[in-house]
Design an enzyme around this catalytic site. Structure first.
Site, PDB file in Angstrom:
ATOM      1  N   VAL A  27       0.925  -1.051  -0.001  1.00 42.19           N
ATOM      2  CA  VAL A  27      -0.097   0.142  -0.002  1.00 42.19           C
ATOM      3  C   VAL A  27       0.952   1.270  -0.117  1.00 42.19           C
ATOM      4  O   VAL A  27       1.849   1.387   0.894  1.00 42.19           O
ATOM      5  CB  VAL A  27      -1.057   0.092   1.344  1.00 42.19           C
ATOM      6  N   GLY A  35      -6.852   0.915   6.277  1.00 43.93           N
ATOM      7  CA  GLY A  35      -7.738  -0.324   6.296  1.00 43.93           C
ATOM      8  C   GLY A  35      -7.353  -0.859   4.648  1.00 43.93           C
ATOM      9  O   GLY A  35      -8.007  -1.945   4.581  1.00 43.93           O
ATOM     10  N   TYR A  71       0.314  -8.630   9.944  1.00 41.68           N
ATOM     11  CA  TYR A  71      -0.280  -9.802   9.692  1.00 41.68           C
ATOM     12  C   TYR A  71      -0.651 -10.751  10.697  1.00 41.68           C
ATOM     13  O   TYR A  71      -1.642 -11.394  10.822  1.00 41.68           O
ATOM     14  CB  TYR A  71       1.099 -10.619   9.078  1.00 41.68           C
TER      15      TYR A  71
HETATM   16  C1  LIG Z   1       1.908  -3.865   5.375  1.00 44.79           C
HETATM   17  C2  LIG Z   1       0.965  -3.156   4.730  1.00 44.79           C
HETATM   18  C3  LIG Z   1       0.651  -3.870   3.400  1.00 44.79           C
HETATM   19  C4  LIG Z   1      -0.245  -2.770   5.394  1.00 44.79           C
HETATM   20  O1  LIG Z   1      -1.232  -2.026   4.892  1.00 44.79           O
HETATM   21  P1  LIG Z   1      -2.190  -0.962   5.565  1.00 44.79           P
HETATM   22  O2  LIG Z   1      -3.031  -0.397   4.565  1.00 44.79           O
HETATM   23  O3  LIG Z   1      -1.317   0.144   6.200  1.00 44.79           O
HETATM   24  O4  LIG Z   1      -2.717  -1.593   6.631  1.00 44.79           O
HETATM   25  P2  LIG Z   1      -4.271  -1.605   7.326  1.00 44.79           P
HETATM   26  O5  LIG Z   1      -4.577   0.091   7.508  1.00 44.79           O
HETATM   27  O6  LIG Z   1      -5.111  -2.561   6.812  1.00 44.79           O
HETATM   28  O7  LIG Z   1      -3.785  -2.121   9.077  1.00 44.79           O
HETATM   29  C5  LIG Z   1      -4.743  -3.018   9.525  1.00 44.79           C
HETATM   30  C6  LIG Z   1      -4.228  -3.061  11.149  1.00 44.79           C
HETATM   31  O8  LIG Z   1      -2.910  -3.772  11.017  1.00 44.79           O
HETATM   32  C7  LIG Z   1      -2.093  -3.311  12.203  1.00 44.79           C
HETATM   33  N1  LIG Z   1      -1.034  -2.475  11.337  1.00 44.79           N
HETATM   34  C8  LIG Z   1      -0.928  -1.922   9.932  1.00 44.79           C
HETATM   35  N2  LIG Z   1       0.348  -1.432  10.064  1.00 44.79           N
HETATM   36  C9  LIG Z   1       0.794  -1.412  11.152  1.00 44.79           C
HETATM   37  C10 LIG Z   1       2.133  -0.975  11.799  1.00 44.79           C
HETATM   38  N3  LIG Z   1       2.728   0.007  10.727  1.00 44.79           N
HETATM   39  N4  LIG Z   1       2.423  -1.007  13.067  1.00 44.79           N
HETATM   40  C11 LIG Z   1       1.745  -1.533  13.661  1.00 44.79           C
HETATM   41  N5  LIG Z   1       0.606  -2.304  13.419  1.00 44.79           N
HETATM   42  C12 LIG Z   1       0.243  -2.005  12.083  1.00 44.79           C
HETATM   43  C13 LIG Z   1      -2.861  -2.216  12.895  1.00 44.79           C
HETATM   44  O9  LIG Z   1      -3.624  -3.201  13.818  1.00 44.79           O
HETATM   45  C14 LIG Z   1      -3.976  -1.857  11.653  1.00 44.79           C
HETATM   46  O10 LIG Z   1      -5.069  -1.547  12.317  1.00 44.79           O
HETATM   47  P3  LIG Z   1      -5.375   0.011  12.946  1.00 44.79           P
HETATM   48  O11 LIG Z   1      -4.623   1.145  11.770  1.00 44.79           O
HETATM   49  O12 LIG Z   1      -6.957   0.238  12.953  1.00 44.79           O
HETATM   50  O13 LIG Z   1      -4.683   0.116  14.187  1.00 44.79           O
HETATM   51  C15 LIG Z   1       1.701  -1.792   4.475  1.00 44.79           C
HETATM   52  O14 LIG Z   1       2.036  -1.231   5.653  1.00 44.79           O
HETATM   53  C16 LIG Z   1       2.749  -1.752   3.478  1.00 44.79           C
HETATM   54  O15 LIG Z   1       2.398  -1.634   2.292  1.00 44.79           O
HETATM   55  N6  LIG Z   1       3.882  -1.787   3.741  1.00 44.79           N
HETATM   56  C17 LIG Z   1       5.246  -1.863   2.753  1.00 44.79           C
HETATM   57  C18 LIG Z   1       5.219  -2.903   2.084  1.00 44.79           C
HETATM   58  C19 LIG Z   1       5.390  -4.370   2.726  1.00 44.79           C
HETATM   59  O16 LIG Z   1       6.143  -4.435   3.699  1.00 44.79           O
HETATM   60  N7  LIG Z   1       4.429  -5.153   2.554  1.00 44.79           N
HETATM   61  C20 LIG Z   1       4.538  -6.538   2.952  1.00 44.79           C
HETATM   62  C21 LIG Z   1       5.643  -7.150   2.499  1.00 44.79           C
HETATM   63  S1  LIG Z   1       5.602  -8.749   3.128  1.00 44.79           S
END
Ligand SMILES: CC(C)(COP(=O)(O)OP(=O)(O)OC[C@H]1O[C@@H](n2cnc3c(N)ncnc32)[C@H](O)[C@@H]1OP(=O)(O)O)[C@@H](O)C(=O)NCCC(=O)NCCS
Length: 100
Positions: A27, A35, A71
């Site tokens: 994202v 979300g 995750y």
């Molecule tokens: C990992 C990733 C896909 C999460 O996407 P996102 O849209 O930010 O996640 P969401 O908003 O759906 O988060 C859902 C819940 O997960 C948890 N969460 C998400 N990111 C978090 C963070 N940085 N730290 C702690 N908890 C986190 C939280 O509980 C969150 O709920 P909340 O925001 O209500 O507290 C995003 O951070 C990303 O693209 N990271 C870079 C690429 C990457 O590392 N991808 C994974 C490769 S394995």
């Protein structure tokens, strides 16, 4: 691209059923914590359940603490006892040489 999820079918011998392997989930930074990641991964998992699959699996780097938290929040178990094995570069090409 604002967000992406890439996944493909896989197979688990243990469950004797197909599953999905998630290859990539991203994202864009300014859209995180809204979300979208949850929405994307949930859609894949819901589809797996609909298809009667027994597993959705992917890898995450140990240092990627925020992804690990995400995750875990999604209900996934992070399996520390498994290691990734990879053949690439010269080690992979060596198999091509064997066919000459
Ligand atoms: C990992 C990733 C896909 C999460 O996407 P996102 O849209 O930010 O996640 P969401 O908003 O759906 O988060 C859902 C819940 O997960 C948890 N969460 C998400 N990111 C978090 C963070 N940085 N730290 C702690 N908890 C986190 C939280 O509980 C969150 O709920 P909340 O925001 O209500 O507290 C995003 O951070 C990303 O693209 N990271 C870079 C690429 C990457 O590392 N991808 C994974 C490769 S394995």
């Amino acid at each position: 691209m604002k967000m992406v999820i890439m996944f493909m079918p896989s197979y688990t011998i243990f469950a004797g059923k197909p599953g999905f392997h998630v290859e990539d989930l991203q994202v864009r930074e300014c859209y995180r914590r809204k979300g979208f990641g949850k929405m994307l991964l949930s859609a894949v998992v819901e589809q797996a359940v609909k298809m009667g699959f027994k597993r959705v699996e992917w890898s995450v780097l140990e240092w990627n603490v925020s992804a690990v938290k995400f995750y875990e929040e999604m209900g996934a178990k992070v399996l520390s006892e498994w290691r990734v094995c990879r053949l690439t570069g010269d080690a992979l090409d060596a198999y091509g040489d064997a066919n000459c």
